[in-house]
Design a protein around this motif. Structure first.
Motif, PDB file in Angstrom:
ATOM      1  N   THR A 109       0.831  -1.203   0.000  1.00 39.63           N
ATOM      2  CA  THR A 109       0.000   0.000   0.000  1.00 39.63           C
ATOM      3  C   THR A 109       0.865   1.253   0.000  1.00 39.63           C
TER       4      THR A 109
ATOM      5  N   THR B 113      -4.517  -3.750   4.365  1.00 37.91           N
ATOM      6  CA  THR B 113      -5.578  -4.076   3.410  1.00 37.91           C
ATOM      7  C   THR B 113      -5.678  -5.584   3.301  1.00 37.91           C
TER       8      THR B 113
ATOM      9  N   ASP C  53      -3.200  -4.258  -6.752  1.00 39.94           N
ATOM     10  CA  ASP C  53      -2.630  -4.601  -5.448  1.00 39.94           C
ATOM     11  C   ASP C  53      -3.319  -5.879  -4.964  1.00 39.94           C
TER      12      ASP C  53
END
Ligand SMILES: Nc1nc2c(ncn2[C@@H]2O[C@H](COP(=O)(O)OP(=O)(O)OP(=O)(O)O)[C@@H](O)[C@H]2O)c(=O)[nH]1
Ligand SMILES: [Mg+2]
Length: 491
Positions: free
Chosen positions: A44, A106, A139
């Motif tokens: 991130t 995340t 991602d």
């Protein structure tokens, strides 16, 4: 063997996707960059810093298009996939820059599109290219990528390997409870949900314990046991490896048969769709690794990290040897293995860190028998949280790093309040690269403790221009990473 893994329908779909992707690419060239790494590796932060530097014209001397002033404009656009969450860039930057805190963890896949308008370096290029590149950044958790090798493994392969790994010295204590429970289970008894769940929970608890800071282990499939996403509690996640049985085939209706079926369901309903929808469409890949954490935890953790990188590279290996069929990997032509957080070290150690990562990647390349894409390595910091300085101690001048340790971090009995800037002597990485790896007989080549002392720092305070605008986030070698990953597409 390869063709038995994906059905014909699958392959046709992959081929079609790839074709239509190419056709669309003729109008607005796109480059799909996969950003992966095990949890907390720095994905991130990396994506946020990369985008921030491109949007704000950061200092990127090694990124040629920027350095020579050929980038006219960079801006965020709507991403192409409606069903994939957007990477919340603005929120992450606000946290980093305004609150000076690191973004939250995340847990799922996300995506962002950045469009770069540039002037081609050559007259030929200016005539024929649109001068526009859409960079789609994806991602996703590395844990999920490590599931892909499971596609080539039967339930008994998976079980055997899981028990072998669990018995390794770095893992045996953590896996003890689960192994005891497994040994006490009659795998030929009638299947029952409570036993299945108890085994799955115990196995998952062992995997989670391996991830904790001081162990820093990396190879822990199945990935959704650590990062379930929205699948928590579903039958496809309620299984565990079982000790190898005597019979070649599990008795229908037995616990073993049920576990085997669920393992297969996990592959079909979790691993394959993820692979088909996301990995097959990537052009470039960066693999972030937390080498410092593994170095600190010792050779066992380094060996484990190396195993993880080997398996990851094997996923991208093109051609016949690839259990995932050659369809994917033909497209991925560059892979960067990047050790982030180099700002925890004095710059004299940056090259050493890079040499360690190079050795690790070389060994992984050799072990995975990898060819087909350019693999490069870099030791970098997506966000540089420290500055360098020296401290005089008697007659000696010591190189130190200066930063604001996060509140609650400790060093030598001192606890930090998150406000005070502090000078820290981080220690050096060993000069001899080999000493951080386990040798064949399981011992290190010398007894030097490679551990570097490090604390986690707050993100840096950004400088402002005379007009009051904030400058881009400082970094170490982010420009080198960018040049390798997208530089040629802006030539
Ligand atoms: N000093 C420094 N710390 C970093 C850097 N990148 C990441 N970190 C630290 O590593 C932690 C994890 O970074 P993230 O970018 O959230 O990692 P991630 O891979 O997205 O992690 P998950 O979302 O949990 O999988 C951060 O909270 C920071 O403490 C860096 O460039 N410099
Ligand atoms: Mg993250």
């Amino acid at each position: 063997m390869a063709s038995s893994l994906t059905t014909f329908a699958d392959e046709a779909r992959i081929a079609l996707d790839t074709l239509s992707g190419r056709a669309a690419g003729m109008f607005a060239p796109t480059l799909r960059l996969g950003v992966t790494g095990l949890s907390r590796a720095g994905k991130t932060v990396f994506i946020s810093a990369l985008v921030h530097n491109l949007l704000h014209g950061g200092r990127l001397p090694l990124f040629e298009a920027q350095k020579s002033g050929r980038i006219a404009r960079a801006g965020l656009e709507e991403q192409p996939d409606d069903a994939v969450p957007r990477f919340q860039y603005e929120d992450h930057i606000a946290t980093l820059v305004e609150q000076r805190l690191w973004p939250d963890s995340t847990r799922a896949i996300s995506e962002l599109r950045l469009t770069i308008e540039y002037e081609s370096a050559s007259g030929w290029g200016r005539m024929f290219s649109t001068g526009k590149l859409s960079l789609d950044i994806v991602d996703y958790p590395g844990e999920w990528l490590l599931d892909l090798p499971l596609l080539g493994k039967s339930y008994s392969d998976f079980s055997r390997e899981a028990f072998e790994m669990a018995a390794l010295p770095v893992r045996s204590d953590l896996s003890q409870d689960w192994r005891t429970l497994s040994a006490a289970t009659n795998t030929d008894a009638d299947a029952d949900e409570v036993t299945a769940r108890r085994l799955a929970d115990s196995f998952a608890a062992y995997l989670k314990a391996c991830k904790l800071d001081h162990r820093a282990l990396s190879t822990l499939p199945p990935g959704r046991f650590l990062m379930p996403g929205d699948l928590e509690g579903s039958p496809a996640l309620t299984f565990a490896p079982l000790p190898p049985g005597e019979e070649r085939r599990a008795r229908p209706g037995s616990l073993r048969a049920m576990m085997e079926r669920r393992y297969e369901a996990y592959k079909t309903h979790v691993v394959k769709p993820f692979f088909r929808e996301h990995i097959t469409r990537l052009d470039r890949q960066i693999v972030l690794i937390d080498a410092l954490q593994a170095l600190n935890a010792g050779p066992g953790a380094m060996a484990d990290l190396e195993r993880a990188v080997t398996e990851i590279l094997a996923c991208f290996r093109p051609g016949r040897g690839n259990i995932l069929t050659g369809l994917v990997s033909r497209r991925i032509d560059r892979i960067l293995v990047a050790a982030t957080k180099a700002d925890h070290l004095h710059h004299e150690s940056h090259d050493r860190l890079q040499a360690i990562v190079r050795r690790l990647a070389d060994r992984a390349i050799a072990r995975a028998n990898f060819t087909g894409a350019d693999v490069d390595v870099v030791a970098m910091a997506a966000v540089r949280a420290t500055r360098e300085g020296t401290v005089k101690q008697g007659r000696e001048t010591l190189p130190v790093i200066l930063g604001t340790p996060l509140a609650g971090e400790t060093i030598g009995g001192q606890t930090f309040d998150g406000k005070t800037e502090t000078a820290i002597f981080p220690g050096d990485l060993p000069e001899k690269v080999g000493s951080v790896f386990e040798t064949a007989n399981g011992h290190r080549q010398d007894d030097a403790d490679p551990a570097i002392r490090f604390v986690r720092f707050r993100p840096p305070k950004l400088e402002r221009t005379a007009e009051g605008a904030t400058l881009s986030l400082p970094h170490i070698r982010l420009d080198r990473a960018l040049q390798f990953l997208i530089g040629d597409r802006l030539a």
